[in-house]
Enzyme design. Structure first.
Site, PDB file in Angstrom:
ATOM      1  N   GLY A 199      -0.008   0.512  -5.091  1.00 26.80           N
ATOM      2  CA  GLY A 199      -1.320  -0.126  -4.994  1.00 26.80           C
ATOM      3  C   GLY A 199      -2.272   0.417  -6.017  1.00 26.80           C
ATOM      4  O   GLY A 199      -2.438   1.635  -6.114  1.00 26.80           O
TER       5      GLY A 199
ATOM      6  N   CYS B 221       0.835  -1.192   0.000  1.00 24.14           N
ATOM      7  CA  CYS B 221       0.000   0.000   0.000  1.00 24.14           C
ATOM      8  C   CYS B 221       0.871   1.242   0.000  1.00 24.14           C
ATOM      9  O   CYS B 221       2.056   1.181   0.330  1.00 24.14           O
ATOM     10  CB  CYS B 221      -0.863   0.062   1.251  1.00 24.14           C
ATOM     11  SG  CYS B 221      -2.062  -1.268   1.328  1.00 24.14           S
TER      12      CYS B 221
ATOM     13  N   TYR C 211      12.692  -3.484  -5.809  1.00 26.52           N
ATOM     14  CA  TYR C 211      11.538  -3.480  -6.704  1.00 26.52           C
ATOM     15  C   TYR C 211      10.487  -2.412  -6.414  1.00 26.52           C
ATOM     16  O   TYR C 211      10.010  -1.739  -7.310  1.00 26.52           O
ATOM     17  CB  TYR C 211      10.858  -4.856  -6.673  1.00 26.52           C
ATOM     18  CG  TYR C 211       9.522  -4.887  -7.366  1.00 26.52           C
ATOM     19  CD1 TYR C 211       9.441  -4.994  -8.760  1.00 26.52           C
ATOM     20  CD2 TYR C 211       8.329  -4.785  -6.648  1.00 26.52           C
ATOM     21  CE1 TYR C 211       8.222  -4.996  -9.404  1.00 26.52           C
ATOM     22  CE2 TYR C 211       7.102  -4.790  -7.293  1.00 26.52           C
ATOM     23  CZ  TYR C 211       7.050  -4.890  -8.668  1.00 26.52           C
ATOM     24  OH  TYR C 211       5.845  -4.885  -9.300  1.00 26.52           O
TER      25      TYR C 211
ATOM     26  N   ASN D 220       0.035   0.941   5.944  1.00 24.82           N
ATOM     27  CA  ASN D 220       0.850   0.142   5.027  1.00 24.82           C
ATOM     28  C   ASN D 220       1.630  -0.856   5.867  1.00 24.82           C
ATOM     29  O   ASN D 220       2.361  -0.462   6.768  1.00 24.82           O
ATOM     30  CB  ASN D 220       1.809   1.037   4.243  1.00 24.82           C
ATOM     31  CG  ASN D 220       2.794   0.266   3.366  1.00 24.82           C
ATOM     32  OD1 ASN D 220       3.875   0.748   3.052  1.00 24.82           O
ATOM     33  ND2 ASN D 220       2.435  -0.938   2.955  1.00 24.82           N
ATOM     34  N   GLY D 221       1.463  -2.127   5.554  1.00 16.88           N
ATOM     35  CA  GLY D 221       2.178  -3.158   6.295  1.00 16.88           C
ATOM     36  C   GLY D 221       1.322  -4.380   6.481  1.00 16.88           C
ATOM     37  O   GLY D 221       0.334  -4.577   5.769  1.00 16.88           O
TER      38      GLY D 221
END
Ligand code: 5GP
Ligand code: MG
Length: 460
Positions: free
Chosen positions: A28, A2, A244, A104-105
Site C-alpha cells: 500500500g 494493505c 503477485y 488488512n482485508g
C-alpha cells in the site's frame, strides 16, 4: 490492499514499526499511519503517501516516538475515498479505554452490519469497513480478547487485524485465513505482521503464521493467550498473494514466495515444452522469478530485456495519459540489443485488464522482436476479488470477456499460455496438489463466502 504490523515490549517499538512498514510498502502506497502506546498516552500519526516521506516529516520527530508498543498500517485503494480520514490505524476511546486498530482485508457483510449499527445510534467518522470492528468492540463489556472474538464472529470476508490497547498487542485473523498474518520475535518483543519479510528486515525471527480463526494476545513480551475463536473445515488463503502481492523473501506455506514463483515458471516451461525461443524474459519485477524457473527448466537463456524506472509515480502517469507511448516507455523500456530479431518467451505474473501487457508487447515489437510467446504465471483472472485485492469489475477483466484466441489477437502475440490452476496450487503448496487451502475464486468465480452486491470496496 494493505500492510499491517505491530511491535510490543520494546523501547524502539515505533521505529521498528515504521521500518516494518517500509518493508510492507508494496502492500500500500497511498497512506501510512502509526499508533504509539505503552508508557505514554496513546497517540496516532497519519499521512498520505509513502512511509519514507512520513518518517522524515515533522510529525515523526524522534522525540514524539516514545512508547513501548506500536501498530502501523500502509493502505492502497484506487477509490476516490483514499483520504487522510480513512487512513489507518483508527484510534478510539471507549469502555475498554484507548484502543487502536489496523486492518488488512475486506469485510463483505460490512454494509449489513453498518445499517444495524446506525439504527442503534452509532456515529461513523470514516467510510471504510474497518470502523465496524471498533463499534462492535465498544458495544461489549468484558475481557478484550473475548470481545474481539465475539466481534470477529460477526464479520464475513477477509480480516487480518492488529489491535493495540496500552501495552497489549492483539492479532486476529478471519477463519478463512484470506490475508496473511504472521508472528515473530525480536529480543524480548513479539511482532505481528502481514509478511515475515518485515519481521526479518527489522532483525527479528519469524515464528509461525497466526492460524485462520486465531486470536493472539501479547503483553510484556509474553503470549498471554492464543485461541481459535472459530474453526472452519477448509482454509482459504489468497493464492494471488503468492502470484503477485507478497514480497519474494516472505515465507508462506513453508517456503519463500520466491520459491513458489520459481516453481510456477518451471511448470509453465513444462506446459510450453513444444515452444522454441531464443530467450526467456521477465516483465519486471513480479515476473522475474517465474521467468528464472522457466529458463532453468527449458534451458532457454534468461535475459533481462527491460529497464525499469522505479521513480515513475502514479501522479505523473495520470496527467501524461494522452502521451500513451511515453508513459509506457518511461516505466519500462526495452533494450534493443536484447530483443532485436529474437524469438522471446515473455513471462509476467498475471493479466488483469490486458492494457499494460499490450503496451509492453508493442514496445517489444517496436525494437524488433521477431516472435513473442506470452506466458502468465497464473490462470486467466475471470472474477473480481471481494477479499481485498483491487481487481476491477468483471467487464474490465480481459479474460472474463474474451477467448484465448481473441486475447492472443488483441495482444498481438504468437502464443499465449496461462499456468494451469492445478500447477499454480502445486507451486504454492510444496508440490502437494491435494493441499486445498487456497482461495482461487478470481480464477474460478467460486467464492468461499456469500457475496452481497453492495459489498464495499473500502478498507483495502
Ligand atoms: P494488465 O496487462 O492486465 O493491464 O496489467 C498486468 C500487470 O498488472 C501485471 O504486470 C501485474 O504484475 C500487475 N498487477 C496485477 N495485480 C495487480 C494489483 O492488484 N495492483 C497493481 N498495481 N498491479 C497489479
Ligand atoms: Mg507487473
Amino acid at each position: 490492499m494493505c500492510g499491517i504490523i505491530g511491535v510490543e515490549n520494546s523501547d524502539n517499538a515505533s521505529v521498528l514499526t515504521l521500518a516494518g512498514l517500509l518493508t510492507l510498502q508494496h502492500r500500500g502506497e497511498e497512506s501510512v499511519g502509526i499508533t504509539i502506546s505503552g508508557e505514554v498516552r496513546m497517540k496516532t500519526f497519519k499521512a498520505m503517501g509513502l512511509v519514507s516521506k512520513f518518517f522524515n516529516s515533522d510529525d515523526m520527530l524522534i522525540n514524539k516516538l516514545s512508547g513501548t508498543a506500536a501498530i502501523g498500517h500502509v493502505r492502497y485503494t484506487t477509490s476516490a475515498k483514499s483520504s487522510l480520514t480513512n487512513a489507518q490505524p483508527f484510534q478510539i476511546n471507549c469502555i475498554h479505554g484507548n484502543i487502536s486498530v489496523a486492518h488488512n482485508g475486506n469485510i463483505t457483510n460490512f454494509l449489513k452490519i453498518k445499517k444495524l449499527l446506525l439504527k442503534k445510534g452509532a456515529i461513523f467518522n470514516h467510510t471504510s469497513d474497518t470502523e465496524i470492528l471498533l463499534h462492535l468492540i465498544a458495544m461489549s463489556k468484558g475481557d478484550l480478547a473475548d470481545v474481539v472474538a465475539s466481534s470477529m464472529r460477526k464479520l464475513e470476508g477477509a480480516s487480518s487485524f492488529v489491535i493495540l490497547k496500552d501495552k497489549t498487542l492483539i492479532g486476529a485473523r478471519d477463519d478463512n485465513g484470506f490475508r496473511p498474518l504472521v508472528l515473530g520475535k525480536i529480543n524480548n518483543s513479539y511482532i505481528i505482521s502481514s509478511e515475515s519479510a518485515a519481521i526479518e528486515v527489522i532483525g527479528g525471527t519469524y515464528i509461525r503464521d497466526i492460524k485462520p480463526g486465531e486470536i493472539v494476545v501479547i503483553e510484556n513480551g509474553q503470549i498471554k493467550k492464543s485461541f481459535l475463536y472459530k474453526k472452519r473445515k477448509k482454509q482459504n488463503t489468497c493464492v494471488f498473494e503468492q502470484v503477485y502481492f507478497s514480497r519474494p523473501d516472505s515465507i508462506m506455506f513453508g517456503q519463500t514466495i520466491k520459491e513458489a514463483r520459481i516453481k510456477m515458471g518451471e511448470y509453465l516451461a513444462c506446459q510450453m515444452k513444444d515452444i522454441k525461443a531464443d530467450i526467456v524474459m521477465p516483465v519486471p519485477d513480479t515476473g522475474y522469478f517465474a521467468a528464472l524457473g522457466f529458463s532453468r527448466t527449458s534451458k532457454i537463456l534468461f535475459e533481462n530485456g527491460f529497464v525499469r524506472n522505479h521513480y515513475v509515480g502514479r501522479s505523473f502517469i495520470k496527467p501524461a495519459q494522452n502521451l500513451r507511448d511515453l508513459t509506457a516507455r518511461l516505466k519500462l523500456r526495452p533494450i534493443k540489443e536484447v530483443v532485436d530479431n529474437k524469438e522471446i518467451i515473455l513471462v509476467d505474473d498475471s493479466m488483469v485488464r490486458g492494457t499494460t501487457s499490450k503496451k509492453l508487447i508493442n514496445l517489444l515489437r517496436d525494437v524488433g522482436a521477431k516472435k513473442i510467446h506470452f506466458a502468465l504465471s497464473c490462470p486467466p483472472i475471470i472474477g473480481p476479488c471481494y477479499y481485498g485485492i483491487d481487481t476491477p469489475n468483471i467487464e474490465h477483466l480481459i479474460a472474463a470477456n474474451n477467448s484465448l484466441e481473441e486475447m492472443k489477437k488483441h495482444l498481438n502475440v504468437d502464443s499465449l499460455t496461462f499456468l494451469s490452476l492445478e500447477n499454480l496450487v502445486k507451486s504454492c503448496s510444496f508440490g502437494n496438489k491435494n493441499e486445498k487451502v487456497f482461495c482461487t475464486s478470481c480464477f474460478t468465480r467460486k467464492y468461499p463466502t456469500k457475496i452481497s452486491i453492495n459489498t464495499c470496496k473500502e478498507g483495502l
